[in-house]
Structure formats: structure tokens, C-alpha cells
Write a protein that holds these residues in place. Structure first.
Motif, PDB file in Angstrom:
ATOM      1  N   ILE A  73     -21.678  -8.190  36.510  1.00  0.00           N
ATOM      2  CA  ILE A  73     -21.472  -8.665  37.876  1.00  0.00           C
ATOM      3  C   ILE A  73     -19.975  -8.665  38.214  1.00  0.00           C
ATOM      4  N   PRO A  74     -19.616  -8.713  39.504  1.00  0.00           N
ATOM      5  CA  PRO A  74     -18.194  -8.752  39.873  1.00  0.00           C
ATOM      6  C   PRO A  74     -17.492 -10.002  39.348  1.00  0.00           C
ATOM      7  N   ILE A  75     -16.255  -9.816  38.860  1.00  0.00           N
ATOM      8  CA  ILE A  75     -15.410 -10.923  38.421  1.00  0.00           C
ATOM      9  C   ILE A  75     -14.112 -10.854  39.218  1.00  0.00           C
ATOM     10  N   LEU A  76     -13.816 -11.917  39.983  1.00  0.00           N
ATOM     11  CA  LEU A  76     -12.602 -11.974  40.799  1.00  0.00           C
ATOM     12  C   LEU A  76     -11.655 -13.003  40.195  1.00  0.00           C
ATOM     13  N   MET A  77     -10.471 -12.560  39.796  1.00  0.00           N
ATOM     14  CA  MET A  77      -9.485 -13.479  39.261  1.00  0.00           C
ATOM     15  C   MET A  77      -8.732 -14.146  40.411  1.00  0.00           C
ATOM     16  N   VAL A  78      -8.604 -15.469  40.335  1.00  0.00           N
ATOM     17  CA  VAL A  78      -7.890 -16.247  41.348  1.00  0.00           C
ATOM     18  C   VAL A  78      -6.770 -16.998  40.629  1.00  0.00           C
ATOM     19  N   THR A  79      -5.517 -16.656  40.924  1.00  0.00           N
ATOM     20  CA  THR A  79      -4.418 -17.205  40.139  1.00  0.00           C
ATOM     21  C   THR A  79      -3.106 -17.233  40.919  1.00  0.00           C
ATOM     22  N   ALA A  80      -2.204 -18.106  40.477  1.00  0.00           N
ATOM     23  CA  ALA A  80      -0.870 -18.158  41.059  1.00  0.00           C
ATOM     24  C   ALA A  80       0.058 -17.130  40.421  1.00  0.00           C
ATOM     25  N   ARG A  81      -0.385 -16.508  39.335  1.00  0.00           N
ATOM     26  CA  ARG A  81       0.440 -15.514  38.660  1.00  0.00           C
ATOM     27  C   ARG A  81       0.322 -14.187  39.396  1.00  0.00           C
ATOM     28  N   LYS A  82       1.430 -13.702  39.943  1.00  0.00           N
ATOM     29  CA  LYS A  82       1.382 -12.521  40.799  1.00  0.00           C
ATOM     30  C   LYS A  82       2.164 -11.337  40.243  1.00  0.00           C
ATOM     31  N   GLU A  83       2.654 -11.445  39.003  1.00  0.00           N
ATOM     32  CA  GLU A  83       3.368 -10.334  38.409  1.00  0.00           C
ATOM     33  C   GLU A  83       2.423  -9.157  38.197  1.00  0.00           C
ATOM     34  N   ILE A  99      -6.890 -12.229  43.282  1.00  0.00           N
ATOM     35  CA  ILE A  99      -6.544 -12.992  44.472  1.00  0.00           C
ATOM     36  C   ILE A  99      -5.434 -13.985  44.129  1.00  0.00           C
ATOM     37  N   ILE A 100      -4.347 -13.960  44.886  1.00  0.00           N
ATOM     38  CA  ILE A 100      -3.170 -14.776  44.593  1.00  0.00           C
ATOM     39  C   ILE A 100      -3.256 -16.130  45.300  1.00  0.00           C
ATOM     40  N   LYS A 101      -2.983 -17.201  44.556  1.00  0.00           N
ATOM     41  CA  LYS A 101      -2.849 -18.531  45.147  1.00  0.00           C
ATOM     42  C   LYS A 101      -1.436 -18.687  45.719  1.00  0.00           C
ATOM     43  N   PRO A 102      -1.266 -19.419  46.823  1.00  0.00           N
ATOM     44  CA  PRO A 102      -2.340 -19.994  47.658  1.00  0.00           C
ATOM     45  C   PRO A 102      -3.019 -18.893  48.464  1.00  0.00           C
ATOM     46  N   PHE A 103      -4.310 -19.034  48.674  1.00  0.00           N
ATOM     47  CA  PHE A 103      -5.069 -18.005  49.354  1.00  0.00           C
ATOM     48  C   PHE A 103      -5.691 -18.561  50.634  1.00  0.00           C
ATOM     49  N   ASN A 104      -6.023 -17.663  51.521  1.00  0.00           N
ATOM     50  CA  ASN A 104      -6.762 -18.022  52.734  1.00  0.00           C
ATOM     51  C   ASN A 104      -8.242 -18.118  52.347  1.00  0.00           C
ATOM     52  N   PRO A 105      -8.863 -19.285  52.475  1.00  0.00           N
ATOM     53  CA  PRO A 105     -10.267 -19.424  52.059  1.00  0.00           C
ATOM     54  C   PRO A 105     -11.195 -18.426  52.736  1.00  0.00           C
ATOM     55  N   ASN A 106     -10.921 -18.096  54.004  1.00  0.00           N
ATOM     56  CA  ASN A 106     -11.774 -17.132  54.696  1.00  0.00           C
ATOM     57  C   ASN A 106     -11.642 -15.740  54.086  1.00  0.00           C
ATOM     58  N   GLU A 107     -10.423 -15.395  53.649  1.00  0.00           N
ATOM     59  CA  GLU A 107     -10.242 -14.100  52.993  1.00  0.00           C
ATOM     60  C   GLU A 107     -10.976 -14.082  51.661  1.00  0.00           C
ATOM     61  N   LEU A 108     -10.927 -15.194  50.923  1.00  0.00           N
ATOM     62  CA  LEU A 108     -11.641 -15.266  49.658  1.00  0.00           C
ATOM     63  C   LEU A 108     -13.133 -15.056  49.864  1.00  0.00           C
ATOM     64  N   VAL A 109     -13.710 -15.719  50.861  1.00  0.00           N
ATOM     65  CA  VAL A 109     -15.137 -15.556  51.156  1.00  0.00           C
ATOM     66  C   VAL A 109     -15.438 -14.114  51.544  1.00  0.00           C
ATOM     67  N   ALA A 110     -14.551 -13.505  52.329  1.00  0.00           N
ATOM     68  CA  ALA A 110     -14.758 -12.114  52.748  1.00  0.00           C
ATOM     69  C   ALA A 110     -14.769 -11.181  51.537  1.00  0.00           C
ATOM     70  N   ARG A 111     -13.873 -11.429  50.597  1.00  0.00           N
ATOM     71  CA  ARG A 111     -13.841 -10.583  49.396  1.00  0.00           C
ATOM     72  C   ARG A 111     -15.090 -10.795  48.547  1.00  0.00           C
ATOM     73  N   VAL A 112     -15.531 -12.035  48.438  1.00  0.00           N
ATOM     74  CA  VAL A 112     -16.760 -12.321  47.701  1.00  0.00           C
ATOM     75  C   VAL A 112     -17.934 -11.559  48.314  1.00  0.00           C
ATOM     76  N   LYS A 113     -18.046 -11.620  49.632  1.00  0.00           N
ATOM     77  CA  LYS A 113     -19.139 -10.914  50.310  1.00  0.00           C
ATOM     78  C   LYS A 113     -19.054  -9.412  50.080  1.00  0.00           C
ATOM     79  N   ALA A 114     -17.841  -8.858  50.164  1.00  0.00           N
ATOM     80  CA  ALA A 114     -17.662  -7.415  50.001  1.00  0.00           C
ATOM     81  C   ALA A 114     -18.049  -6.969  48.597  1.00  0.00           C
TER      82      ALA A 114
END
Length: 228
Positions: A73-83, A99-114
Motif C-alpha cells: 500500500i502507499p506509504i507517505l512520509m511526513v517529517t520536518a527533515r527536508k534535506e 511531505i514536509i512539516k509544517p504542512f497544509n492539512p488540506n494538501e495532505l488530504v489531497a495527496r492521500v486521496k491521490a
């Protein structure tokens, strides 16, 4: 309802992700450690995983690698580490997005849906294959027939569904609970010997030596996988 596993040690962030996902029609579970997340992933069925990198115990990179060994299944990493090196390490271990923190919650949901939509299209293409052919075994989706070295094997409806599901997800280990949910439906979860009995009957029909199966392998203490 699609189900998301959130593995995040900062509870306020995990709850924010859960709230936005639930408003958008997703169900979510939260794990606050890598060990807890791995245990949930092994024992329950999810459509996508949101994975933090900075976790106590098993870190996100190691956990992603372990998850990828048992799940597709898809795995999306959500982290403050952006290197860039962290992104490369994440993708190298099987992550599908970063996905880089801080993130826009709506963008996160959009990526999850995609990602879920893309994954479902892939699975649907696999499921719609007319023939699955492996080492003399042929599974015909259209006619719901099974042949082994050109000899038809008569399977019940649930036996066919179980065999086809495993065959369209080769080399992936599924627990009895996952198979029960996928084939019999969530409400049917109960007596897991149902899965064991169906596997045994399928082996009796398609295996040359059911006691030493070449197609459906038992992974002791975990579940079953289809060898391809």
C-alpha cells in the motif's frame, strides 16, 4: 471507508491529521511508536500509511523498510527533515511520497486521496486480468475457472475468490484476519479456521503435493502468501 494508519509520536499532529482525514471520509488509527505502528500494520488492513521519521524506538526509515516487506500500500512520509539526502533515503526504503512539516492539512488530504486513487486503479487493472498463469496453474477471471496443467479444478466461489486474491498479490504475506476481511467482509471476522480450511481445500485441488505446496505457502505465525 478507506482506512489510514497514522504513525506519529507527536499526538497533537497525529490528531490533526486524523481529524482532517475523518472529515474527508477516511477512518484512521494512530500509533505513537514504531513498534506499535508495525504491530497494527501486521494485524489490520489499511489503505495507506502516514509515517513520521523521528520516532522513538524504530525510526521512520527502518520502519518504512520493514513495512514495505509486508505491504504494497502507499506509504507517505511526513517529517520536518527536508534535506535531499533524507528524501532519497525515504524513497530508497519504499516511501511513495514525502511531505514536509509544517504542512497544509488540506494538501495532505489531497495527496492521500491521490495516492489511494492511483493504488486502486493499479489493483483494478491487476484484478481485471483475464488469465493468471503460474507454473502450469491458470486462473481465468472472466469464466471463474481454474486449470492445473490443462485439467479443470472445480473451486467454490469463496475458494476462487481467495485464490485469485492471493495470486493477484504475489509474494505478499497476508494474515488470516486480512484474508477474512478481504474475502468474507469485515463483519465476517470471527472464526479464523474458515481461512485455514479454505486454504487446505484449495491446496488439495491445485497442488501436486498439498503437504508441500508450491503455490500457497504458510508463513508460520504470520499468514499465507502466493509464490510467483
Amino acid at each position: 471507508m478507506p482506512k489510514i494508519l497514522i504513525i506519529e509520536d507527536e499526538l497533537n499532529i497525529a490528531e490533526l491529521e486524523r481529524d482532517y482525514l475523518e472529515v474527508s471520509g477516511f477512518e484512521s488509527d494512530i500509533a505513537t511508536t514504531g513498534e506499535q505502528g508495525l504491530n497494527l500494520a501486521r494485524n489490520y488492513t489499511y489503505d495507506l500509511i502516514l509515517l513520521d521519521l523521528m520516532l522513538p524506538g524504530i525510526d521512520g526509515f527502518d520502519l518504512c523498510k520493514r513495512l514495505r516487506q509486508i505491504l504494497d500500500i502507499p506509504i507517505l512520509m511526513v517529517t520536518a527533515r527536508k534535506e535531499d539526502i533524507d528524501k532519497i533515503r525515504g524513497f530508497d526504503r519504499g516511501a511513495d511520497d514525502y511531505i514536509i512539516k509544517p504542512f497544509n492539512p488540506n494538501e495532505l488530504v489531497a495527496r492521500v486521496k491521490a495516492h489511494i486513487s492511483r493504488y486502486e486503479r493499479l489493483i483494478n487493472r491487476e484484478t481485471k486480468q483475464l488469465d493468471i498463469q503460474v507454473n502450469g496453474l491458470t486462473i481465468q477471471s472472466d469464466s471463474r475457472q481454474v486449470f492445473f496443467h490443462d485439467e479443470e479444478k472445480i473451486l467454490t466461489a469463496k475458494e476462487f475468490d481467495l485464490l485469485k486474491f492471493l495470486a493477484t498479490h504475489p509474494n505478499i504475506v497476508f494474515t488470516k484476519e486480512q484474508l477474512m476481511e478481504r474475502i468474507w467482509g469485515y463483519d465476517a471476522i470471527g472464526d479464523l479456521t474458515t481461512v485455514t480450511v479454505h486454504i487446505r481445500k484449495i491446496r488439495e485441488k491445485i497442488e501436486t503435493d498439498p503437504s508441500n505446496p508450491q503455490f500457497i505457502e504458510t508463513i508460520w505465525g504470520v499468514g499465507y502468501r502466493f509464490n510467483k
